[in-house]
Motif scaffolding. Structure first.
Motif, PDB file in Angstrom:
ATOM      1  N   ALA A  38      -6.410  -3.021 -29.943  1.00 31.86           N
ATOM      2  CA  ALA A  38      -7.087  -3.706 -30.498  1.00 31.86           C
ATOM      3  C   ALA A  38      -5.446  -4.719 -32.155  1.00 31.86           C
ATOM      4  O   ALA A  38      -5.526  -6.087 -31.837  1.00 31.86           O
ATOM      5  N   GLU A  39      -5.807  -3.584 -32.521  1.00 37.73           N
ATOM      6  CA  GLU A  39      -4.449  -4.174 -33.679  1.00 37.73           C
ATOM      7  C   GLU A  39      -3.301  -4.046 -33.231  1.00 37.73           C
ATOM      8  O   GLU A  39      -3.557  -5.550 -33.630  1.00 37.73           O
ATOM      9  N   ALA A  40      -2.866  -3.810 -32.494  1.00 36.66           N
ATOM     10  CA  ALA A  40      -1.533  -4.794 -31.476  1.00 36.66           C
ATOM     11  C   ALA A  40      -1.443  -5.706 -31.279  1.00 36.66           C
ATOM     12  O   ALA A  40      -0.466  -7.018 -31.057  1.00 36.66           O
ATOM     13  N   SER A  41      -2.469  -6.185 -30.291  1.00 33.48           N
ATOM     14  CA  SER A  41      -3.146  -6.703 -29.798  1.00 33.48           C
ATOM     15  C   SER A  41      -3.198  -8.945 -30.306  1.00 33.48           C
ATOM     16  O   SER A  41      -2.337  -9.433 -30.349  1.00 33.48           O
ATOM     17  N   GLN A  42      -3.874  -8.188 -31.359  1.00 36.51           N
ATOM     18  CA  GLN A  42      -3.729  -8.945 -32.624  1.00 36.51           C
ATOM     19  C   GLN A  42      -2.202  -9.400 -32.965  1.00 36.51           C
ATOM     20  O   GLN A  42      -2.241 -10.816 -33.229  1.00 36.51           O
ATOM     21  N   LEU A  43      -2.269  -8.573 -33.878  1.00 35.40           N
ATOM     22  CA  LEU A  43      -0.597  -8.625 -34.019  1.00 35.40           C
ATOM     23  C   LEU A  43       0.179  -9.536 -33.645  1.00 35.40           C
ATOM     24  O   LEU A  43       1.170  -9.870 -34.116  1.00 35.40           O
ATOM     25  N   ARG A  44       0.469  -8.670 -32.068  1.00 39.32           N
ATOM     26  CA  ARG A  44       1.249  -9.928 -31.196  1.00 39.32           C
ATOM     27  C   ARG A  44       0.837 -11.143 -30.645  1.00 39.32           C
ATOM     28  O   ARG A  44       1.956 -12.049 -31.086  1.00 39.32           O
ATOM     29  N   ALA A  45      -0.581 -11.629 -31.544  1.00 37.36           N
ATOM     30  CA  ALA A  45      -1.158 -13.101 -30.631  1.00 37.36           C
ATOM     31  C   ALA A  45      -0.518 -13.596 -32.262  1.00 37.36           C
ATOM     32  O   ALA A  45      -0.070 -14.902 -32.365  1.00 37.36           O
ATOM     33  N   ASP A  46      -0.827 -13.382 -33.308  1.00 39.69           N
ATOM     34  CA  ASP A  46       0.518 -13.580 -34.541  1.00 39.69           C
ATOM     35  C   ASP A  46       1.307 -13.595 -34.570  1.00 39.69           C
ATOM     36  O   ASP A  46       1.391 -14.612 -35.206  1.00 39.69           O
ATOM     37  N   ARG A  47       2.249 -12.935 -33.801  1.00 38.42           N
ATOM     38  CA  ARG A  47       3.690 -13.315 -34.156  1.00 38.42           C
ATOM     39  C   ARG A  47       3.541 -14.346 -32.884  1.00 38.42           C
ATOM     40  O   ARG A  47       4.683 -15.081 -33.494  1.00 38.42           O
ATOM     41  N   GLU A  48       3.287 -14.521 -32.129  1.00 36.34           N
ATOM     42  CA  GLU A  48       3.062 -15.434 -31.352  1.00 36.34           C
ATOM     43  C   GLU A  48       3.005 -16.705 -32.167  1.00 36.34           C
ATOM     44  O   GLU A  48       3.804 -18.079 -32.005  1.00 36.34           O
ATOM     45  N   ALA A  49       2.222 -16.930 -32.771  1.00 40.91           N
ATOM     46  CA  ALA A  49       1.638 -18.152 -33.368  1.00 40.91           C
ATOM     47  C   ALA A  49       2.795 -18.450 -34.404  1.00 40.91           C
ATOM     48  O   ALA A  49       3.010 -19.848 -34.622  1.00 40.91           O
TER      49      ALA A  49
END
Length: 106
Positions: A38-49
């Motif tokens: 879940a943390e990795a998924s959130q970090l990916r979303a943050d990186r994309e943003a």
């Protein structure tokens, strides 16, 4: 024979206890893996943003550079005859190359 059965029961008890310990550790590790996913998924979303923000900022910088260049292109150059003589030195200079002070007659 009774003694052997007691030893076997004790061994089975230890194995069951160890199995329970391993099952609890397995469950803890599964929960940790889910949390990390879940943390990795959130970090990916943050990186994309952040990548989208960076792209937007790059576009704005390029537009600003074009506007600045457009303004600079409109400014007169030192050799441009349209350049303003802010000090008025060209009007006071004489044909000999000397300058007359205001009120002075040649």
């Amino acid at each position: 024979m009774l003694n052997e059965l007691e030893q076997l029961a004790a061994k089975i008890g230890r194995v069951l206890h160890q199995a329970d310990t391993l099952a609890a550790e397995n469950q803890r590790l599964r929960a940790e893996i889910e949390r990390l996913q879940a943390e990795a998924s959130q970090l990916r979303a943050d990186r994309e943003a952040m990548a989208a923000d960076r792209e937007l900022l790059n576009i704005k910088i390029e537009e600003a550079q074009l506007r600045i260049q457009s303004i600079l292109d409109k400014l007169p150059t030192a050799s441009d005859a349209r350049q303003l003589d802010l000090l008025g030195d060209g009007k006071r200079a004489t044909s000999e190359g000397t300058q007359q002070a205001p009120g002075e007659h040649a």
